[in-house]
Design a protein around this motif. Structure first.
Motif, PDB file in Angstrom:
ATOM      1  N   CYS A 123       5.851  -4.456 -12.997  1.00 18.81           N
ATOM      2  CA  CYS A 123       4.974  -3.524 -12.358  1.00 18.81           C
ATOM      3  C   CYS A 123       4.343  -2.403 -13.337  1.00 18.81           C
ATOM      4  O   CYS A 123       3.277  -1.463 -12.773  1.00 18.81           O
ATOM      5  CB  CYS A 123       5.343  -3.169 -10.996  1.00 18.81           C
ATOM      6  SG  CYS A 123       6.718  -1.925 -11.110  1.00 18.81           S
ATOM      7  N   HIS A 124       5.180  -2.148 -14.275  1.00 11.88           N
ATOM      8  CA  HIS A 124       4.586  -1.030 -15.404  1.00 11.88           C
ATOM      9  C   HIS A 124       3.713  -1.393 -16.281  1.00 11.88           C
ATOM     10  O   HIS A 124       3.043  -0.868 -16.946  1.00 11.88           O
ATOM     11  CB  HIS A 124       6.050  -0.422 -15.816  1.00 11.88           C
ATOM     12  CG  HIS A 124       6.849   0.209 -15.146  1.00 11.88           C
ATOM     13  ND1 HIS A 124       6.544   1.221 -14.218  1.00 11.88           N
ATOM     14  CD2 HIS A 124       7.952  -0.363 -14.623  1.00 11.88           C
ATOM     15  CE1 HIS A 124       7.469   1.577 -13.458  1.00 11.88           C
ATOM     16  NE2 HIS A 124       8.751   0.631 -13.467  1.00 11.88           N
ATOM     17  N   LYS A 125       3.262  -2.741 -16.359  1.00 15.20           N
ATOM     18  CA  LYS A 125       2.497  -3.283 -17.461  1.00 15.20           C
ATOM     19  C   LYS A 125       0.996  -3.197 -16.623  1.00 15.20           C
ATOM     20  O   LYS A 125       1.022  -3.573 -15.540  1.00 15.20           O
ATOM     21  CB  LYS A 125       2.728  -4.785 -17.793  1.00 15.20           C
ATOM     22  CG  LYS A 125       3.979  -4.844 -18.614  1.00 15.20           C
ATOM     23  CD  LYS A 125       4.235  -6.409 -19.223  1.00 15.20           C
ATOM     24  CE  LYS A 125       5.188  -6.443 -20.115  1.00 15.20           C
ATOM     25  NZ  LYS A 125       5.374  -7.907 -20.636  1.00 15.20           N
ATOM     26  N   ASN A 152      -2.065   4.936  -5.249  1.00 17.28           N
ATOM     27  CA  ASN A 152      -1.296   5.148  -3.974  1.00 17.28           C
ATOM     28  C   ASN A 152      -0.377   3.918  -3.645  1.00 17.28           C
ATOM     29  O   ASN A 152       0.489   3.812  -4.233  1.00 17.28           O
ATOM     30  CB  ASN A 152      -2.341   5.536  -2.937  1.00 17.28           C
ATOM     31  CG  ASN A 152      -3.197   6.519  -3.260  1.00 17.28           C
ATOM     32  OD1 ASN A 152      -2.717   7.495  -4.126  1.00 17.28           O
ATOM     33  ND2 ASN A 152      -4.585   6.406  -2.961  1.00 17.28           N
ATOM     34  N   LYS A 153      -0.450   3.556  -2.307  1.00 13.10           N
ATOM     35  CA  LYS A 153       0.396   2.557  -2.027  1.00 13.10           C
ATOM     36  C   LYS A 153       0.052   1.115  -2.393  1.00 13.10           C
ATOM     37  O   LYS A 153       0.587   0.162  -1.730  1.00 13.10           O
ATOM     38  CB  LYS A 153       0.438   2.858  -0.329  1.00 13.10           C
ATOM     39  CG  LYS A 153       0.846   3.934   0.080  1.00 13.10           C
ATOM     40  CD  LYS A 153       1.001   3.881   1.520  1.00 13.10           C
ATOM     41  CE  LYS A 153       1.514   5.449   2.094  1.00 13.10           C
ATOM     42  NZ  LYS A 153       1.691   5.399   3.430  1.00 13.10           N
ATOM     43  N   ASN A 154      -0.966   1.022  -3.326  1.00 13.65           N
ATOM     44  CA  ASN A 154      -1.481  -0.513  -3.590  1.00 13.65           C
ATOM     45  C   ASN A 154      -1.089  -0.882  -4.953  1.00 13.65           C
ATOM     46  O   ASN A 154      -1.210   0.157  -5.916  1.00 13.65           O
ATOM     47  CB  ASN A 154      -2.748  -0.598  -3.278  1.00 13.65           C
ATOM     48  CG  ASN A 154      -3.141  -0.295  -1.811  1.00 13.65           C
ATOM     49  OD1 ASN A 154      -2.526  -0.823  -0.760  1.00 13.65           O
ATOM     50  ND2 ASN A 154      -4.189   0.317  -1.341  1.00 13.65           N
ATOM     51  N   ILE A 155      -1.059  -2.140  -5.066  1.00  8.42           N
ATOM     52  CA  ILE A 155      -1.363  -2.850  -6.595  1.00  8.42           C
ATOM     53  C   ILE A 155      -2.636  -3.605  -6.374  1.00  8.42           C
ATOM     54  O   ILE A 155      -2.529  -4.375  -5.540  1.00  8.42           O
ATOM     55  CB  ILE A 155       0.020  -3.818  -6.734  1.00  8.42           C
ATOM     56  CG1 ILE A 155       1.293  -2.767  -6.742  1.00  8.42           C
ATOM     57  CG2 ILE A 155      -0.239  -4.481  -8.059  1.00  8.42           C
ATOM     58  CD1 ILE A 155       2.361  -3.592  -7.093  1.00  8.42           C
ATOM     59  N   GLU A 171      -0.157  -4.466  -1.104  1.00  5.43           N
ATOM     60  CA  GLU A 171       0.651  -3.308  -0.875  1.00  5.43           C
ATOM     61  C   GLU A 171       1.674  -3.133  -1.747  1.00  5.43           C
ATOM     62  O   GLU A 171       2.435  -4.146  -2.150  1.00  5.43           O
ATOM     63  CB  GLU A 171       1.512  -3.173   0.543  1.00  5.43           C
ATOM     64  CG  GLU A 171       0.344  -2.798   1.612  1.00  5.43           C
ATOM     65  CD  GLU A 171       1.030  -2.501   3.020  1.00  5.43           C
ATOM     66  OE1 GLU A 171       2.085  -2.057   3.049  1.00  5.43           O
ATOM     67  OE2 GLU A 171       0.257  -2.765   3.970  1.00  5.43           O
ATOM     68  N   ARG A 172       2.069  -2.067  -2.283  1.00  7.65           N
ATOM     69  CA  ARG A 172       3.215  -1.921  -3.349  1.00  7.65           C
ATOM     70  C   ARG A 172       4.431  -2.256  -2.942  1.00  7.65           C
ATOM     71  O   ARG A 172       5.196  -3.151  -3.454  1.00  7.65           O
ATOM     72  CB  ARG A 172       2.921  -0.374  -3.944  1.00  7.65           C
ATOM     73  CG  ARG A 172       3.822  -0.410  -5.334  1.00  7.65           C
ATOM     74  CD  ARG A 172       3.888   1.100  -5.506  1.00  7.65           C
ATOM     75  NE  ARG A 172       2.928   1.969  -5.696  1.00  7.65           N
ATOM     76  CZ  ARG A 172       2.947   3.212  -5.878  1.00  7.65           C
ATOM     77  NH1 ARG A 172       4.028   3.829  -6.602  1.00  7.65           N
ATOM     78  NH2 ARG A 172       1.706   3.668  -6.343  1.00  7.65           N
ATOM     79  N   CYS A 178       7.139   0.621  -7.625  1.00  8.52           N
ATOM     80  CA  CYS A 178       6.812   1.176  -8.982  1.00  8.52           C
ATOM     81  C   CYS A 178       6.777   2.533  -9.063  1.00  8.52           C
ATOM     82  O   CYS A 178       5.778   3.004  -8.267  1.00  8.52           O
ATOM     83  CB  CYS A 178       5.515   0.409  -9.348  1.00  8.52           C
ATOM     84  SG  CYS A 178       5.730  -1.430  -9.498  1.00  8.52           S
ATOM     85  N   GLU A 179       7.389   3.287  -9.655  1.00 12.14           N
ATOM     86  CA  GLU A 179       7.111   4.694  -9.511  1.00 12.14           C
ATOM     87  C   GLU A 179       6.485   5.181 -10.871  1.00 12.14           C
ATOM     88  O   GLU A 179       6.506   4.481 -11.946  1.00 12.14           O
ATOM     89  CB  GLU A 179       8.614   5.492  -9.566  1.00 12.14           C
ATOM     90  CG  GLU A 179       9.223   4.988  -8.283  1.00 12.14           C
ATOM     91  CD  GLU A 179       8.617   5.584  -7.244  1.00 12.14           C
ATOM     92  OE1 GLU A 179       7.969   6.605  -7.071  1.00 12.14           O
ATOM     93  OE2 GLU A 179       8.840   4.801  -5.954  1.00 12.14           O
TER      94      GLU A 179
END
Length: 179
Positions: A123-125, A152-155, A171-172, A178-179
């Motif tokens: 999720c960080h890429k 926000n709360k989404n990917i 939704e994340r 992922c922070e």
């Protein structure tokens, strides 16, 4: 209109997956028997369904399952009446040593008869690579490039293939934290 429908469908299905920790049924892969059900029709090609049955009690799998492959690997998916529930939306998450390693996004009404597979998901890429894969035979149809944005709360996944570009908003907490 089409975008709002897709977002609505993902929001509805996100409720199902948000209960993963509470409502997930844990089962080992060797406790599942797969049966093939073929429906023949003279006007179309045969329809093949793979039905998953719990070996211990003989019941069709129904609900959200964590399937343990071995001590270090498992995946999470949703079943309805023994068939993996891909009618609207389903995410298969494959884990190795507790870390998310592969993501498969399925849904006949949204993606069609193929699904999106992202190996080495992180999720960080920002840029990911994946494939469109045929649901019937699991063959790669096309390689795709994916731009990932965290908002926000989404990917937000922007999927680029040779023929089109599409966008999926998830939704994340459905995928990972992922922070």
């Amino acid at each position: 209109m089409k975008k709002s429908i897709i977002i609505l469908l993902f929001s509805i299905s996100n409720f199902t997956f948000s209960q993963v920790e509470k409502d997930t049924i844990i089962l080992n892969q060797h406790d599942i028997v797969e049966k093939t059900d073929t429906i023949f029709n003279v006007k179309t090609k045969p329809i093949i369904n793979i039905l998953s049955v719990n070996k211990k009690n003989g019941d069709f799998l129904d609900g959200l399952y964590r399937i343990n492959i071995d001590d270090n690997n498992y995946f999470i998916t949703n079943y309805r009446n023994g068939i993996e529930d891909n009618a609207i939306f389903n995410i298969n998450k494959f884990y190795h040593n507790g870390q998310l390693k592969q993501l498969n996004i399925k849904g006949y009404q949204i993606i069609g008869s193929k699904y999106i597979s992202i190996k080495d998901y992180n999720c960080h890429k920002r840029k990911l690579e994946g494939n469109y894969i045929d649901m019937q035979n699991n063959h790669i149809i096309e390689k795709i490039k994916i731009n990932q944005k965290i908002r926000n709360k989404n990917i937000i996944l922007i999927i680029k293939s040779k023929s089109s570009t599409s966008r999926i908003i998830l939704e994340r907490n459905l995928i990972c934290i992922c922070e």
